[in-house]
Each structure stands twice: as C-alpha cells, then as structure tokens.
Design an enzyme around this catalytic site. Structure first.
Site, PDB file in Angstrom:
ATOM      1  N   ALA A 121      61.443  48.006  58.825  1.00 60.24           N
ATOM      2  CA  ALA A 121      60.408  48.500  57.906  1.00 60.24           C
ATOM      3  C   ALA A 121      60.472  47.718  56.605  1.00 60.24           C
ATOM      4  O   ALA A 121      61.443  46.980  56.361  1.00 60.24           O
ATOM      5  CB  ALA A 121      60.630  49.985  57.625  1.00 60.24           C
ATOM      6  N   LYS A 122      59.472  47.833  55.787  1.00 60.69           N
ATOM      7  CA  LYS A 122      59.509  47.272  54.432  1.00 60.69           C
ATOM      8  C   LYS A 122      58.499  48.026  53.587  1.00 60.69           C
ATOM      9  O   LYS A 122      57.484  48.517  54.107  1.00 60.69           O
ATOM     10  CB  LYS A 122      59.124  45.784  54.462  1.00 60.69           C
ATOM     11  CG  LYS A 122      59.705  44.998  53.320  1.00 60.69           C
ATOM     12  CD  LYS A 122      61.176  44.729  53.538  1.00 60.69           C
ATOM     13  CE  LYS A 122      61.814  43.966  52.421  1.00 60.69           C
ATOM     14  NZ  LYS A 122      63.176  43.547  52.771  1.00 60.69           N
TER      15      LYS A 122
END
Ligand code: NAD
Length: 414
Positions: A103-104
């Site tokens: 994720a980011k």
C-alpha cells in the site's frame, strides 16, 4: 526521458509476468491496485483560514496479508505515484518473505512551510479520513518522505481515539515510547548495508578498497553513509536537495552530520569540493547509492555512471531506459524492492511486537534483520543466476511468483 512511475512499475511487472507465464486474468488483476481512496478534507490553518487538502491511500494487493506502506507528505504526490509505490510495496514484502501486501498513501502539501500545529491537524484529519481502511489486520501505514515517528504517533492517536482504546499496531515507525521498535530508524540503511556487503562480495570488492557516493542525506542516505563508512568503505561524495560535496580522499561522515545540523545543508563543508546533484551521480566511485528520490538515473546520464555497483536505496531511482543501459554496460544494480526492504522488515517486527505486547532488544532486531536481508539477497542472486538475468528481474521473478501463488490459492470469492 523521465517516465511516469506507474508505467515503469507496470513495465517491470509485465516483464516478470511474461517470463513466469502468468495467466492473462492473473496478470490483469496484479497490474491494477485493489483499492484506491481519494479524500479531500478541510484543515484550519494558524491564520484562521480553512484549507482543503487532497490525500490518497492505495492498496495494491493483499493476498499475502494486510496492506503495508508509507505515508508521503509532498507537493509532488499524485495518484499514479501512489499506485506505483503501492505495487512496489507488494513485491518488496514478498521478496523478503514478510506476510504483508502493498500500500502507499500521501497528502499533497508543502510540509516545510507548515507549522507543527498545522501538520498535526492535517495528519489527524487525514488519518480519520482513511481510518475505515486502517487497522492492524487490514492496513498499517508507516513513515515515508517528509513523515516521521511523531507523525506516526499522531496517526496512531487519532485512530485510537476514534475507536476509544489504544491500537499501537495500526501504524509502524512510531516513537519508542508509543510501542515503536528498537532499530526502526536505522533499519532501511542497515538493510542497505547488508545487501551492499553481499553484492560487493559477489563482485570481489573489499570494503577498504571501495569508494562510495550517496545521493540524499536524510534518514536513509545519512545512516547508509555512516554504516558503509563503518564497514570500511571510503565515502567520497554525499548530497542533499541543495547540492553535493566531494572529496576523493574521503569525507568525515560524523562531521558532515554535524555540519548539516549547524548549517542546514552540506554545501560549504570544509575540506570538500561542491558539486551539483547531477555531477554527483557521475563521480568516479565503486558504489553509487541513490537515496533521495525517483527518476535520478535516466537515459541521459546512465552511460556516464562510473560505479560498478548501484544500490537503489530510494524507490524507483532508475528509469527502465537507464536500467537497460546499465545492464548492457555490466553495472550491477541491487533493485529497490530488495535493497530498501530493511525498513518494512523492521516495521513487520514492530507490528509483531505490538500485537504481542512483548518487545525485543536492538541486538535481536538487528540480528533478525541481517538474517532476512542476507537470505533475500541470496535467493534473488540464485534466481538471477538460474534464469540468467539481472538482479532486478531475479527479484521480480521471486516476488511476483510468491504473490501470484497466494492470489491463486485464495481463489475467487464467488
Ligand atoms: P528524507 O526526507 O529523510 O531524505 C531525503 C533526502 O533527499 C534529503 O537529504 C533531501 O535533501 C534529499 N533530496 C530531496 N530532493 C532531492 C533532489 N532533488 N536531489 C537530491 N537530493 C534530494 O527521506 P528518506 O526517508 O531518507 O527516504 C529517501 C528515499 O528512500 C525515498 O525514495 C523513500 O521512498 C525511500 N525509502 C525510505 C525508507 C525509510 O525507511 N525512510 C524505506 C524505504 C525506502
């Protein structure tokens, strides 16, 4: 040519997927992020004005475990950048074998022009805007560019206040007093030290005969310079956003840290020659460590890189065009998804310690990190040898195969 990061990330994936012979439906699934959240939210500024900020949280793949990835505060944050970085997190976790997906997240802002109180209000509001995705079993943010342990502390507090009880394992990279892990601050650089040492061994380079240039003198760059120096290497060039300094006989790294503390930048450090960031990358050296930001080694400068070994501390510092040139010139590149995985590995340790409410000594953290990074380097190296390819493709073949296997084993929900 500077390329769109997401295009670069997809191109790297496509090459591995093709070699692995992945089914078309699986390729189509892994090329796209699983979830993308865009939030617009108000924050009261110190002068009483209310400003609207835009933030993102992208989860690429969660077949192997909860989503894991940093939060970036920068004016350059875009959805495509988040998508690329989230995808790289998926491969990074898989390459070191830790049970997370990728994720980011990020907020478009100018953190250096904001007061501490404004930063705190923006961080808390952003945390609540993405809180329905967050949680120790679902999505665990961490620091990235321009975010730090204090910001993680505010995120953890906002999330915990929302639920009414403390949930320390919902973010990593927290201050020690809030359940952070010993060794987390140095973890990315320590991982870089391990893979650099292993790669130098493969190339037959002895640390005491090795000159190193590091671009970026923040968390990762400055600690990497210190640790490689401690290994016996001579640090001949370092830089920050203002420019670089060079001394072919070696730079005193502790003195450079001290100089930056006093003067705010490296330029002007006694006993060094000033160079621009582009000159820095082309300095004569054995090892080059880009530890600042993406798209630094491109088709324009790849042919002039003098290093024999390039260790990607930053995410995406080498464009695919540059990668092909370096490959053809025989420059060994330790890819970002392997080189800088030390940070997420110790984030994993922090999450485990948080869930167990049982904390390890710094020595224990460092020993486990060393062992994971060494095995990951070895696995990637062997994969690249058996497939007769470079380390980047070796790392992708390993990581994509692991994620593809987990995705297939889980099957379709309906
Ligand atoms: P940081 O903000 O602490 O440091 C960044 C450094 O780069 C600073 O010295 C800054 O002056 C310099 N810089 C910024 N723009 C520059 C430019 N245009 N030219 C040259 N130098 C420039 O960030 P960090 O945490 O050290 O992260 C650096 C890189 O490593 C990023 O790509 C990040 O995504 C990656 N990374 C960080 C971690 C981590 O644990 N911090 C983990 C994995 C990957």
């Amino acid at each position: 040519m500077v390329v769109d990061l997401y295009d670069a990330a997809v191109a790297q994936f496509d090459e591995a997927a093709e070699r692995l012979g992945l089914a078309h439906s699986l390729r189509a699934l892994l090329r796209e992020p699983k979830r993308e959240l865009i939030v617009h939210f108000p924050v009261r500024m110190d002068d009483g004005d209310v400003r609207i900020f835009t933030g993102y949280r992208v989860q690429h793949n969660i077949a192997r475990g909860p989503a894991k990835g940093g939060i970036r505060f920068s004016p350059c944050v875009t959805l495509d950048e988040m998508r690329a970085l989230a995808m790289w997190m998926t491969w990074k976790c898989a390459v070191v074998g830790i049970p997370f997906g990728g994720a980011k997240g990020g907020v478009i802002c100018e953190p250096h022009t904001m007061s501490r109180a404004e930063l705190e209000r923006m961080t808390r509001r952003y945390a609540i805007e993405i809180a329905h995705l967050m949680g120790p079993d679902s999505d665990i943010p961490a620091p990235d560019m321009n975010t730090n342990p204090q910001i993680m502390g505010w995120m953890m507090d906002a999330y915990s206040m929302h639920l009414g009880y403390p949930v320390p394992a919902t973010v990593t990279g927290k201050p020690l007093a809030l359940g952070g892990s010993a060794g987390r601050l140095e973890a990315t650089a320590r991982g870089i030290q391990v893979v650099t040492r292993e790669a130098m061994r493969c190339l037959g380079i002895e640390p005491q005969d090795c000159s190193v240039v590091v671009q970026g003198f923040g968390n990762v760059g400055s600690i990497t310079a210190r640790l490689l120096n401690r290994l016996g290497c001579t640090i001949v060039g370092i830089s920050d956003i203002e420019g670089g300094v060079y001394n072919p006989h070696g730079i005193d790294v502790p003195m450079a840290l001290h100089y930056v503390e006093e003067h705010g930048c490296l330029i002007g450090m006694p006993g060094t020659e000033t160079v621009t960031n582009s000159e820095l990358l082309e300095l004569p050296c054995d090892v080059l460590v880009p530890a600042a930001l993406e798209n630094q080694i491109t088709g324009r400068n790849a042919a002039r890189i003098k290093a024999r070994l390039l260790v990607e501390a930053a995410n995406g510092p080498t464009t695919p065009e540059a990668d092909a040139i370096l490959n053809q010139r025989g420059v060994m590149v330790v890819p970002d998804i392997l080189a800088n995985a030390g940070g997420v590995t110790v984030s994993y340790f922090e999450w485990v310690q948080g869930l167990q409410r049982f904390f390890w000594s710094e020595q224990e953290v460092n020993n486990r990190l060393d062992s994971i990074m060494r095995s990951a380097y070895q696995a990637v190296y062997e994969r690249s040898c058996t497939q007769q390819t470079n380390l980047r493709l070796g790392a992708y073949l390993l990581a994509v195969a692991r994620v593809a296997e987990a995705t297939e084993l889980r099957g379709l929900y309906l």
